[in-house]
Design a protein around this motif. Structure first.
Motif, mmCIF file in Angstrom:
data_model
loop_
_atom_site.group_PDB
_atom_site.id
_atom_site.type_symbol
_atom_site.label_atom_id
_atom_site.label_comp_id
_atom_site.label_asym_id
_atom_site.label_seq_id
_atom_site.Cartn_x
_atom_site.Cartn_y
_atom_site.Cartn_z
ATOM 1 N N ILE A 127 0.839 -1.207 0.000
ATOM 2 C CA ILE A 127 0.000 0.000 0.000
ATOM 3 C C ILE A 127 0.874 1.257 0.000
ATOM 4 C CG2 ILE A 127 -1.531 1.375 1.478
ATOM 5 C CD1 ILE A 127 -3.136 -1.043 2.029
ATOM 6 N N ILE A 131 0.738 3.974 -2.852
ATOM 7 C CA ILE A 131 0.401 5.360 -2.543
ATOM 8 C C ILE A 131 1.510 6.291 -3.033
ATOM 9 C CG2 ILE A 131 0.179 7.005 -0.624
ATOM 10 C CD1 ILE A 131 -1.538 4.936 0.804
ATOM 11 N N TRP A 134 1.261 6.561 -6.729
ATOM 12 C CA TRP A 134 0.107 7.381 -7.140
ATOM 13 C C TRP A 134 0.374 8.871 -6.903
ATOM 14 C CZ3 TRP A 134 -4.469 4.087 -4.814
ATOM 15 C CH2 TRP A 134 -4.756 3.045 -5.705
ATOM 16 N N ARG A 135 1.055 9.142 -5.791
ATOM 17 C CA ARG A 135 1.270 10.557 -5.445
ATOM 18 C C ARG A 135 2.320 11.195 -6.338
ATOM 19 N NH1 ARG A 135 -0.796 12.029 0.177
ATOM 20 N NH2 ARG A 135 0.056 14.003 -0.439
ATOM 21 N N ARG A 137 2.657 10.511 -9.432
ATOM 22 C CA ARG A 137 2.174 10.611 -10.812
ATOM 23 C C ARG A 137 1.950 12.081 -11.189
ATOM 24 N NH1 ARG A 137 -2.592 6.770 -11.567
ATOM 25 N NH2 ARG A 137 -0.969 5.225 -11.307
ATOM 26 N N HIS A 140 -1.946 16.353 -14.689
ATOM 27 C CA HIS A 140 -2.093 16.885 -16.051
ATOM 28 C C HIS A 140 -2.214 18.404 -15.997
ATOM 29 C CE1 HIS A 140 -2.396 12.882 -17.508
ATOM 30 N NE2 HIS A 140 -3.416 12.626 -16.718
ATOM 31 N N LYS A 163 -16.839 13.200 -16.216
ATOM 32 C CA LYS A 163 -15.870 12.725 -15.227
ATOM 33 C C LYS A 163 -16.172 13.319 -13.847
ATOM 34 C CE LYS A 163 -10.976 12.233 -14.370
ATOM 35 N NZ LYS A 163 -9.682 12.836 -14.532
ATOM 36 N N ARG A 166 -19.155 11.668 -12.392
ATOM 37 C CA ARG A 166 -18.850 10.317 -11.939
ATOM 38 C C ARG A 166 -18.118 10.335 -10.603
ATOM 39 N NH1 ARG A 166 -15.852 8.564 -16.221
ATOM 40 N NH2 ARG A 166 -13.905 8.609 -15.074
ATOM 41 N N GLU A 167 -17.219 11.301 -10.497
ATOM 42 C CA GLU A 167 -16.390 11.337 -9.287
ATOM 43 C C GLU A 167 -17.085 11.980 -8.106
ATOM 44 O OE1 GLU A 167 -12.618 13.001 -10.177
ATOM 45 O OE2 GLU A 167 -12.032 11.346 -11.488
ATOM 46 N N GLU A 170 -22.065 9.520 -5.513
ATOM 47 C CA GLU A 170 -21.580 8.390 -4.717
ATOM 48 C C GLU A 170 -21.892 7.088 -5.417
ATOM 49 O OE1 GLU A 170 -19.796 8.455 -2.055
ATOM 50 O OE2 GLU A 170 -19.784 10.613 -1.948
ATOM 51 N N MET B 273 -13.375 2.264 -6.713
ATOM 52 C CA MET B 273 -12.180 3.062 -7.024
ATOM 53 C C MET B 273 -11.995 3.144 -8.542
ATOM 54 S SD MET B 273 -10.039 3.949 -4.398
ATOM 55 C CE MET B 273 -8.335 3.470 -4.556
ATOM 56 N N LYS B 276 -15.023 5.291 -10.094
ATOM 57 C CA LYS B 276 -14.995 6.733 -9.836
ATOM 58 C C LYS B 276 -13.705 7.383 -10.288
ATOM 59 C CE LYS B 276 -18.708 6.313 -7.237
ATOM 60 N NZ LYS B 276 -19.987 6.542 -7.855
ATOM 61 N N ARG B 277 -12.590 6.682 -10.057
ATOM 62 C CA ARG B 277 -11.311 7.344 -10.262
ATOM 63 C C ARG B 277 -10.399 6.641 -11.265
ATOM 64 N NH1 ARG B 277 -9.313 10.533 -6.497
ATOM 65 N NH2 ARG B 277 -8.388 11.375 -8.359
ATOM 66 N N MET B 279 -8.848 3.937 -10.857
ATOM 67 C CA MET B 279 -7.672 3.386 -10.163
ATOM 68 C C MET B 279 -7.874 1.913 -9.836
ATOM 69 S SD MET B 279 -7.410 6.574 -7.612
ATOM 70 C CE MET B 279 -5.759 6.918 -7.105
ATOM 71 N N ASP B 347 -5.666 5.794 -14.154
ATOM 72 C CA ASP B 347 -5.806 7.114 -14.753
ATOM 73 C C ASP B 347 -5.446 8.241 -13.790
ATOM 74 O OD1 ASP B 347 -6.843 5.830 -16.911
ATOM 75 O OD2 ASP B 347 -8.932 6.130 -16.338
ATOM 76 N N ASN B 348 -5.725 8.040 -12.534
ATOM 77 C CA ASN B 348 -5.703 9.154 -11.603
ATOM 78 C C ASN B 348 -4.578 9.069 -10.589
ATOM 79 O OD1 ASN B 348 -7.670 11.252 -11.929
ATOM 80 N ND2 ASN B 348 -9.174 9.603 -11.893
ATOM 81 N N GLN B 349 -4.452 10.116 -9.806
ATOM 82 C CA GLN B 349 -3.462 10.116 -8.734
ATOM 83 C C GLN B 349 -4.173 10.262 -7.396
ATOM 84 O OE1 GLN B 349 -2.505 14.680 -7.995
ATOM 85 N NE2 GLN B 349 -0.849 13.418 -8.662
ATOM 86 N N LEU B 350 -3.451 9.905 -6.342
ATOM 87 C CA LEU B 350 -4.030 10.018 -5.006
ATOM 88 C C LEU B 350 -3.759 11.418 -4.476
ATOM 89 C CD1 LEU B 350 -5.375 8.099 -2.825
ATOM 90 C CD2 LEU B 350 -3.135 8.052 -1.790
ATOM 91 N N ASP B 351 -4.832 12.112 -4.112
ATOM 92 C CA ASP B 351 -4.661 13.503 -3.677
ATOM 93 C C ASP B 351 -4.290 13.599 -2.203
ATOM 94 O OD1 ASP B 351 -5.975 15.264 -6.059
ATOM 95 O OD2 ASP B 351 -6.882 13.296 -5.873
ATOM 96 N N SER B 352 -4.857 12.707 -1.391
ATOM 97 C CA SER B 352 -4.594 12.803 0.043
ATOM 98 C C SER B 352 -4.681 11.425 0.688
ATOM 99 C CB SER B 352 -5.634 13.737 0.670
ATOM 100 O OG SER B 352 -5.630 13.594 2.069
ATOM 101 N N LEU B 353 -3.923 11.285 1.770
ATOM 102 C CA LEU B 353 -3.986 10.006 2.499
ATOM 103 C C LEU B 353 -5.314 9.851 3.211
ATOM 104 C CD1 LEU B 353 -0.524 9.369 4.129
ATOM 105 C CD2 LEU B 353 -1.770 7.887 2.582
ATOM 106 N N ARG B 356 -11.371 8.725 0.714
ATOM 107 C CA ARG B 356 -12.102 7.476 0.506
ATOM 108 C C ARG B 356 -11.189 6.445 -0.170
ATOM 109 N NH1 ARG B 356 -17.714 6.426 -0.535
ATOM 110 N NH2 ARG B 356 -18.162 8.278 0.651
ATOM 111 N N LEU B 361 -8.283 1.155 0.185
ATOM 112 C CA LEU B 361 -7.036 0.383 0.173
ATOM 113 C C LEU B 361 -6.911 -0.422 1.461
ATOM 114 C CD1 LEU B 361 -4.307 2.801 -1.250
ATOM 115 C CD2 LEU B 361 -5.171 0.724 -2.283
ATOM 116 N N TRP B 422 -14.200 11.489 -1.329
ATOM 117 C CA TRP B 422 -13.283 11.133 -2.403
ATOM 118 C C TRP B 422 -12.225 12.224 -2.508
ATOM 119 C CZ3 TRP B 422 -13.312 6.444 -4.535
ATOM 120 C CH2 TRP B 422 -14.500 5.698 -4.499
ATOM 121 N N ARG B 423 -11.072 11.888 -2.906
ATOM 122 C CA ARG B 423 -9.923 12.790 -3.126
ATOM 123 C C ARG B 423 -9.305 13.299 -1.830
ATOM 124 N NH1 ARG B 423 -8.854 14.876 -8.095
ATOM 125 N NH2 ARG B 423 -10.212 14.157 -9.763
#
Lengths: 170, 685
Positions: A127, A131, A134-135, A137, A140, A163, A166-167, A170, B273, B276-277, B279, B347-353, B356, B361, B422-423
Motif C-alpha cells: 500500500i 500510494i 500514485w502521489r 504521478r 495533467h 468525469k 462520476r467522481e 456516490e 475506485m 470513480k477514479r 484506479m 488514470d488518476n493520482q491520489l490527492d490525500s492520504l 475514501r 485500500l 473522495w480525493r
C-alpha cells in the motif's frame, strides 16, 4: 423561538439516538461471578482425538471414546494441582502434538502464526508503495486563470463534465 | 429415464464444447453467424442440463433403486421434500447441481446481452462455456449421477440390479435448512463466474474503460448476496443440527465458503475506485480472478477429502481434476495479464492520504489478510504434515485468536470509510462527521463495562458497533435533512427519498448495518454458559435465569426414524416460557443418528438444549444446556444484509426537479422528471 428550538431538538435527537444505541449494549448480559471452570479453559487448548475435529470441551458426543476419558484425565490432573504447562506437555506425550488446538509456536509451525501478520505487513508495504507511486504521478496541466481565452471543444467539455459527475456522485 | 438424463448431459457437453470452439472461431473470423451460433449453443446447454436434472429428480421420486446415486441418497420412506433435496446431497448430484445453477447464470447473461457489446460478449461466452465444459466433463465422464448398479454373472454377462430400498439421506442433511443452504451457497459460488468471465474477457479483448465493471456490478452483488445467505444458513444449520452449542467452528468447509466471500467483499468495494477514479485496475482484475479461484478451491476442499471435515459429505478421488482446473485457470489469467497488463494502467493520482481512496485500500488489505489467515489456517495441517511429517491441528482457538482483531479493524473501517470524501477529507469534515459517533461509542463503552462487558474484544466490539451505527444514522440524517429542506417532507419520508435516489450508496449502508448486527451477535459469544446433567422426570437444572424441568422422556416411532425425545419445561422466574423437545433420531435405513436441538430464542439470549443421549450408568437422559447471548442478532443481521443488498440492486429513482412557474428549463439532465410547481410545496431554485 424557531431559531432556538431547532438546535435543541437536534441535540435531543442525537442524545436519544446515542442512548437508544447504547441501550443495545445493555442486552449483553452481566458477566457472572462464576468463573469459567479451570478444566474448561485448559480444555480449549486441546482437541478431541476421536476425529470429530472439535475442541476437547466442545465435543458433544456422549460417551465419546476419546473426549470422555480425556476430560476425565484433565479433571484429575488439575485436581492434583499440576501446572497447566505440565498437563499440556503430558497430553502431547500421550497423543502427539495434534492434540493441541493451535499449532505450537515452535519450528516450522511458527509459520502458521507468522503468515497472517506477515501478510498484513507485506500488504502495508505494498500500500505504501502504491500510494507513493500514485502521489508521484504527474498532474495533467490545467488551464490557469490567465488562460481564460483557451478554447475547449464541446466534446472535451462534455467528457470533463461526465468525469466530474462520476467522481462526485456516490 | 436414466438413459435420457445421461444423453441430455452428453448433449449439453457437446453444446458447451461447440460454444467454446465456435466462439473462438467467431472471435478470430468476426463472423456474425458464428457469434450467434456459439451464443445459442451456450444457451442450449441450460435447457439440456435442466432435462438432465429433471431426469434425476424423476428417478428419486419414482424410487428407482437401480441407479446407484438414488440408492445412496434416498429410500422409500424418505419424504418428498428430502427426495427433492437429495439431488445435491452427494458428490455426483452436487456437481450436476453446480452445472445447473451455472447454466442459469450463463443463460441469463447471454440472453440479457444478446446483440450488445459485440467486442466483449464473444469472449465472455467462450469463457463461460469453458467453465461449463469442465463441470460437464465431470458430470458425464468422472462422476455421473446416472450410474446403474450391476454385477457380472456367470458367463461374464452383466446383470443390472435393482435394490429393494435405498440407504436414505444422511441424517445430518435431513433438516429443512439443508434444502435451502446448498442452493444458496452454490448460487454464490457459481455467480462469481460471471464477473470472472467479464474481467478476463475485458483483459483478453482489451475492452476499453470500466464498462465490464458496470456490466458485472449487479451480477457480483447477486452472487455476493447468495454467498452471504449461504454462509449464514450454513452457520444456522451447524447451530441447530450439530448440537455442540455454536454456529461456527472454523471447519475447513465453512472456511471454504468464507474465503470467496471475503475477497468478493473486497472486490465490491475496490471496484468503486475503478468506477470513480479509474484506479486499482490491476488489483480489481486479480481480485475477481482470486475470488473465482477460491470458489473452485472451496469445492475442491469439499469434494477431494484432502482435509477432514464434518461437512465433507461427498468425498472422492475427484481432487486432481479440480486442482488441474485451478492450475489451468491460473495459467490463463496470468498469461492474459502478462500480455495485456499495459491496458490496466490507472488514470488518476491520489490527492490525500485521508480520503475514501485510502480507506478502500485499507479495507481491501484487511479483507485480504483475513482471507490469508483463514486460508493458511485451513491448509496448514496439510502443509505442516507435508514438510515436517508431523500431524498438527488448527482448531477454532487459533482462528479466533487471529481473526477477532482483524474483524474489529474491519468494523472500525466500516464506520470510517463511508464518511471520508473522495480525493481529500478536510479536518473540519472529519470533526463534523466523526465527533458525535465517536462520543456515542465511548458512552456505550462506559455503560457496557460496569455492567459486565469486561472482555476486551467484546467491549471494543460494543464501542465500535455503536460508533458505526451512529455514523450510518448520521449519513442518512444529513442527506435527509437536505431533502427535507427542499421538499418540506418529514425526515423519514426524506430519508426514503434519499435512499431511493442513490440505492447503491444507501443500500450499502444498510448492508453495513447488518454486518454490525452480526458482529454484535458474535461478541455475545464471550458470555456463553453451558451445563450438562442427567435428568430424570421431575428433576431440574438451573442455567442463567432459566430453570429447566424434565417432564418426560419417551420414544416416538416415525416413518423413517425413531426419536428419543425429552420434554423439558423452561421456566424464567415463576413463569413458564416454553416447552422444549430436544431429541435424537435413529434412522433405520442408514443406521445413523441425528440430533434435533431445541432452542428458545430471544434477542437477549438463546436457551439451547441438547438431548445428548442416555447415561450408560443410570440409563437416564443426559441434557446439555447452553445459554448463548445475542445469537439472534447474527440471523437478524443476515436478514438486514440481504435487504440492503436488494435495496442496492434497485435502480436509482431519478430526482424530481421542481421548477418555479416563471422559469423555463435551461437544460435538464437525462432521466430527470419535471413536475409543475403547483403540485409541490417547494422549489429547487
Amino acid at each position: 423561538m424557531t431559531f432556538r428550538s431547532k438546535p435543541v431538538a437536534r441535540v435531543v435527537a442525537v442524545y436519544a439516538a446515542i442512548f437508544l444505541l447504547a441501550g443495545a449494549s445493555l442486552l449483553i448480559p452481566v458477566a457472572h461471578a462464576q468463573q469459567t471452570d479451570h478444566a474448561k479453559k485448559l480444555g480449549l487448548n486441546l482437541m478431541c482425538m476421536c476425529g470429530c475435529a472439535q475442541v476437547l470441551v466442545q465435543c458433544n458426543h456422549l460417551n465419546c471414546p476419546s473426549s470422555a476419558p480425556m476430560l476425565k484425565e484433565l479433571d484429575e490432573r488439575i485436581a492434583t494441582g499440576e501446572s497447566d504447562e505440565l498437563v499440556i506437555q503430558d497430553f502431547i506425550k500421550g497423543y502427539g502434538v495434534a492434540v493441541l488446538s493451535s499449532p505450537p509456536s515452535t519450528g516450522f509451525n511458527r509459520v502458521a502464526w507468522l503468515l497472517p501478520s506477515g501478510a498484513f505487513v507485506l500488504g502495508l508495504g505494498v500500500i505504501a508503495l502504491v500510494i507513493s507511486h500514485w502521489r508521484k504521478r504527474p498532474i495533467h496541466a490545467t488551464a490557469g486563470p490567465h488562460d481564460s481565452q483557451v478554447n475547449i471543444s464541446a466534446d472535451a467539455l462534455a467528457r470533463a463534465r461526465e468525469k466530474v459527475d462520476r467522481e462526485t456522485e456516490e | 429415464m436414466d438413459l435420457f438424463g445421461s444423453f441430455a448431459l452428453l448433449l449439453a457437453f457437446v453444446c458447451a464444447a461447440y460454444a467454446v470452439v465456435g466462439g473462438i472461431f467467431a472471435i478470430r473470423t468476426r463472423n456474425p453467424f458464428l457469434v450467434k451460433s456459439a451464443r445459442n449453443a451456450g444457451m442450449a446447454v441450460c435447457a439440456l442440463i435442466v432435462l438432465g436434472v429433471a431426469s434425476l429428480e424423476y428417478l428419486f421420486f419414482t424410487d428407482n433403486f437401480s441407479v446407484a446415486y438414488v440408492v445412496q441418497h434416498s429410500s422409500h420412506t424418505q419424504s418428498t421434500f428430502f427426495k427433492f433435496a437429495a439431488l445435491w446431497s452427494g458428490q455426483e448430484g452436487s456437481l450436476l447441481f453446480w452445472s445447473l445453477i451455472l447454466s442459469f447464470y450463463v443463460f441469463s447473461v447471454l440472453w440479457t446481452y444478446r446483440g450488445k457489446h459485440p467486442e466483449l460478449m464473444p469472449f465472455v461466452g467462450v469463457i463461460l462455456a469453458a467453465v461449463q465444459m469442465f463441470f460437464l466433463i465431470l458430470n458425464n465422464f468422472i462422476a455421473s449421477p446416472f450410474k446403474m448398479i450391476g454385477e457380472v454373472g456367470p458367463g461374464g454377462i452383466l446383470h443390472w440390479i435393482t435394490q429393494p430400498d435405498g440407504r436414505g439421506l444422511t441424517p445430518l442433511l435431513q433438516y429443512p435448512e439443508m434444502v435451502i443452504h446448498p442452493p444458496m451457497l452454490y448460487s454464490g459460488y457459481t455467480g462469481f463466474t460471471i464477473p470472472f468471465a467479464f474481467g478476463l474477457a475485458a483483459l483478453i479483448g482489451r475492452y476499453p474503460g470500466e464498462k465490464w465493471i458496470h456490466l458485472t456490478r449487479r451480477w457480483t452483488m447477486i452472487a455476493w448476496c447468495f454467498q452471504s445467505i449461504g454462509v449464514l444458513l450454513g452457520a444456522h444449520w451447524a447451530y441447530a443440527v450439530l448440537g455442540w452449542g455454536g454456529y461456527w467452528s472454523w471447519d475447513p468447509v465453512e472456511n471454504a465458503s468464507l474465503m470467496p466471500w471475503l475477497t468478493g467483499t473486497a472486490f465490491l468495494h475496490s471496484v468503486m475506485m475503478q468506477e470513480k477514479r479509474g484506479m486499482m485496475k490491476v488489483w480489481n482484475v486479480w481480485l475477481v480472478f482470486i475470488t473465482f479461484m477460491l470458489c473452485i478451491f472451496g469445492t475442491t476442499i469439499t469434494r477431494s477429502g484432502m482435509i477432514s471435515s464434518v461437512h465433507a459429505f461427498a468425498q472422492s478421488e475427484i481432487g486432481p481434476w479440480f486442482f488441474g482446473f485451478l492450475g489451468l485457470i491460473f495459467i490463463v489469467c496470468l498469461a492474459a495479464f502478462l500480455k495485456n497488463r499495459d491496458y490496466l494502467k490507472s488514470d488518476n493520482q491520489l490527492d490525500s492520504l485521508i480520503s475514501r481512496e485510502s480507506s478502500f485500500l485499507f479495507n481491501n488489505l484487511i479483507l485480504l489478510v483475513a482471507c490469508v489467515a483463514v486460508l493458511s489456517g485451513t491448509m496448514f495441517p496439510v502443509l505442516s504434515e507435508w514438510i515436517t511429517g508431523q500431524k498438527i491441528s488448527v482448531g477454532a482457538p487459533f482462528f479466533n485468536h487471529i481473526n477477532i482483531p482483524i474483524g474489529l479493524m474491519l468494523l472500525l473501517l466500516t464506520g470510517i470509510g463511508p464518511l471520508l470524501a473522495w480525493r481529500r477529507t478536510s479536518a473540519e469534515s472529519l470533526k463534523r462527521n466523526f465527533g458525535w459517533p465517536m462520543l456515542g461509542g465511548l458512552v456505550a463503552g462506559a455503560i457496557a463495562y460496569p455492567i459486565g462487558c469486561t472482555d476486551i474484544f467484546s467491549l471494543t466490539c460494543a464501542i465500535l458497533s455503536v460508533f458505526v451505527i451512529l455514523t450510518i444514522i448520521s449519513e442518512f440524517y444529513r442527506g435527509a435533512k437536505v431533502i427535507r429542506a427542499r421538499s418540506g417532507e418529514n425526515i423519514l419520508a426524506s430519508a426514503v427519498q434519499l435512499t431511493m435516489r442513490n440505492t447503491r450508496r444507501y443500500g450499502g449502508y444498510v448492508v453495513h448495518l447488518g454486518i454490525v448486527l452480526v458482529f454484535v451477535g458474535i461478541a455475545g459469544q464471550a458470555f456463553n454458559q453451558d451445563k450438562q446433567m442427567e435428568m430424570k422426570a421431575g428433576s431440574s437444572m438451573k442455567i442463567g435465569p432459566y430453570t429447566l424441568v424434565c417432564q418426560a422422556f419417551d420414544s416416538i416411532p416415525n416413518v423413517n426414524y425413531t426419536a428419543e425425545r425429552v420434554t423439558i419445561e423452561a421456566d424464567k422466574g415463576n413463569r413458564q416460557v416454553m416447552m422444549l423437545y430436544p431429541e435424537k433420531r435413529a434412522y433405520e435405513s442408514s443406521q445413523e443418528t441425528g440430533t434435533m436441538v431445541a432452542i428458545y430464542s430471544t434477542l437477549r439470549e438463546d436457551l439451547y438444549v441438547v438431548y445428548a443421549g442416555r447415561s450408560p450408568e443410570s440409563d437416564q437422559p443426559v441434557i446439555h444446556a447452553y445459554l448463548n447471548p445475542l445469537v439472534k442478532w447474527i440471523w437478524l443481521g443476515g436478514v438486514v444484509v440481504v435487504l440492503g443488498t436488494i435495496l442496492a440492486l434497485i435502480p436509482n429513482r431519478p430526482p424530481v426537479i421542481v421548477l418555479k412557474a416563471a422559469e423555463q428549463p435551461a437544460a435538464l439532465s437525462e432521466g430527470s422528471r419535471v413536475v409543475p410547481a403547483a403540485v409541490n410545496r417547494t422549489s429547487l431554485t
